[in-house]
Write an enzyme that holds these catalytic residues in place. Structure first.
Site, short mmCIF file in Angstrom:
data_model
loop_
_atom_site.label_atom_id
_atom_site.label_comp_id
_atom_site.label_asym_id
_atom_site.label_seq_id
_atom_site.Cartn_x
_atom_site.Cartn_y
_atom_site.Cartn_z
N GLU A 1 26.14 -4.90 -58.47
CA GLU A 1 27.07 -4.01 -57.75
C GLU A 1 26.35 -2.87 -57.01
O GLU A 1 26.74 -1.71 -57.11
CB GLU A 1 28.11 -3.44 -58.71
CG GLU A 1 29.05 -4.49 -59.29
CD GLU A 1 30.17 -3.90 -60.14
OE1 GLU A 1 30.19 -2.67 -60.35
OE2 GLU A 1 31.04 -4.67 -60.59
N GLU B 1 31.66 -11.54 -63.03
CA GLU B 1 32.54 -10.59 -63.73
C GLU B 1 33.97 -10.88 -63.31
O GLU B 1 34.30 -10.78 -62.12
CB GLU B 1 32.20 -9.13 -63.41
CG GLU B 1 30.94 -8.60 -64.06
CD GLU B 1 30.77 -7.10 -63.89
OE1 GLU B 1 31.80 -6.38 -63.85
OE2 GLU B 1 29.62 -6.65 -63.79
#
Length: 514
Positions: free
Chosen positions: A173, A292
């Site tokens: 991320e 995720e």
């Protein structure tokens, strides 16, 4: 509700599920590791501190690959802190979750835990506060047989044979402003390319996932994937995706419809990846790692549920309690992943224990299954095989789903969500055909008629249903089996035809012998 019809043929498939599709995620976050999978002194702990009651539930859940050590945590993690004699490992302040990391559990312990559980390890490298040099050194430590300083260090630490880790994530991320050393797409793309290049010089057999944007609602989404893949295309096999569903608006129909946005997200990233390939005149296809995904919102925007003051060790944070409604949306995500088996060839439920997890524990006490445990277990155990192309004729409904990025509400209009969401998986070796079916109607039973062409005669092997009149019902330490699968009674077959009646707001699994 009028009858819902489903048609498919044995010869027409989307793709075959990859074993890595059924993965999960362990991060140094809250009680996921400490008090979760690892708790020396627990009545069930073995000599290495691995909780065996949790291990039994993990084996039942049947994840196939495990991502570690983060997550946000990895962007400030020095992997060297987590290897070597435990008594000599440093304690560090972790800026990702504002807690103290003791490093009592590290890379080697994770590998041992995975081997005990029969799970493939997936390691992430720090491309936040560190870069390619630390990444290539970690590969050498883990995967080189011996004869070098780093590989001999592993051997002196007690692991004589190389770990042979095949799947690696290039950071996490990195477009998120919450991330340590967040980067622009160009900054990240360059460091990811150089890290990937060196990592593969050490071990050409490994596969790599570049970090995609933190989410579909990020302002960087789309341009981020395009730029990052322009830099890394020749060196990676995967681009990652992350998404978390929510019900902030307490709108159950919209919550259950939101799983269809996961399909749109996947299609968009596939299009971006293929556009990069087209510009290069390349036949290479980048696969997707949905590393995720989950339902998460109660503990997400609440600072007290995310951060405990005073830098505690393994604080109880992000401990989402899942209800029946969450299990329905979660099951819809499983169907979305199955129905993109041609391009989503790795995925990780975030996370495994205590932290937004299917398994909950009490430190020093018992472990139990949350409601979302059941759809994942069935998805993993019965979702292996060829995912068939289906034609579904179902009434639809419209919804407006709130998917905020930060404190600002941001809405998607979903004009036509079919009341039935379904996937059909044929396992030729096992001789089974499994239907995963979500009835999104909150009030009406769903008469379902399925035509399974090309299979000849089919017979019911097992039929299970997860539902409850109380959509807010949960499992707990005192009522661990409040929500659990029960037989689905109204199923009959005739030749290649299947008829069933699905309860309102229900997750259903019908496994047929073929």
């Amino acid at each position: 509700m009028r009858n819902v019809e489903v048609r498919f043929h044995r010869d027409f498939a989307i793709g075959t599920t990859h074993p890595r599709l059924f993965g999960a995620f362990i991060e140094h976050l809250g009680r996921c590791v400490y008090g979760g999978i690892f708790e020396p002194g627990h009545p069930t702990a073995d000599a290495r501190g691995f909780r065996q009651d949790v291990m039994a539930l993990v084996r039942e859940l049947a994840p196939t690959i495990m991502r570690y050590p983060g997550g946000n945590f990895v962007s400030g993690y020095d992997w060297e802190d987590g290897v070597g004699p435990i008594a000599e490992r440093p304690q560090r302040l972790d800026l990702a979750w504002m807690s103290t990391e003791t490093n009592q559990f590290g890379t080697n312990e994770f590998i041992d835990w995975c081997r005990m559980a029969g799970i493939e390890p997936m390691l992430a490298v720090n491309l936040g506060t560190r870069g390619g040099d630390a990444a290539r050194r970690m590969v050498e430590y883990c995967n080189h047989p011996g004869g070098t300083t780093l590989s001999e260090r592993r051997r002196t630490h007690g692991w004589d044979k190389p770990h042979g880790v095949k799947f690696w994530c290039l950071g996490n991320e990195m477009d998120g402003p919450w991330q340590m050393e967040a980067k622009t797409a160009t900054e990240y793309g360059r460091v990811a390319r150089e890290a990937a290049k060196m990592m593969k010089w050490f071990d050409p057999s490994i596969e790599l996932a570049a970090a995609g944007s933190s989410g579909r609602r990020m302002p960087t989404f789309g341009a981020w994937e395009d730029t990052v893949l322009q830099h890394t295309f020749d060196h990676v096999e995967y681009i990652s995706l992350h998404t978390y569903l929510n019900n902030y608006d307490q709108d159950t129909p919209a919550f259950l419809a939101s799983v269809d946005l996961m399909d749109d997200f996947i299609d968009e990233v596939v299009a971006i990846a293929d556009a990069v390939a087209a510009r290069r005149r390349s036949s290479k296809r980048i696969m997707l790692s949905f590393d995720e995904w989950n339902v998460w919102y109660r503990t997400r925007r609440n600072r007290a549920a995310r951060i405990k003051e005073g830098w505690p060790v393994a604080p109880p944070i992000l401990e989402e309690i899942y209800n029946m409604e969450d299990a329905l949306a979660f099951g819809g995500c499983c169907i979305s992943l199955l129905n993109h088996a041609d391009r989503v060839t790795a995925a990780c439920l975030a996370q495994l224990v205590n932290v937004i997890a299917p398994i909950m524990t009490e430190t020093g006490g018992p472990a139990w299954r949350q409601t979302i445990f059941w759809p994942f277990m069935q998805f993993s155990r019965m979702g292996r095989g060829r995912v068939l192309r289906t034609e579904i004729r179902s009434p639809t409904y419209s919804a407006r789903y709130n998917d905020p990025q930060g404190p600002i509400n941001d809405y998607y209009d979903i004009p036509a969500a079919p009341y039935l969401k379904l996937s059909a998986v044929h396992d030729d070796k096992a001789g089974t055909l499994t239907l995963f079916a979500l009835n999104r109607s909150l009030t009406e039973e769903m008469p379902l008629a399925v035509s399974a062409a090309g299979f000849g005669k089919v017979a019911v092997k097992q039929a299970l249903q997860l539902c409850d009149p109380d959509l807010e019902a949960v499992n707990s330490k005192t009522s661990p089996d409040r929500i659990a699968p029960k037989p689905l009674a109204k199923v009959k077959t005739s030749g290649g035809q299947v008829e069933a009646v699905l309860a309102p707001a229900s997750w259903n699994v019908i496994q047929l012998a073929v």
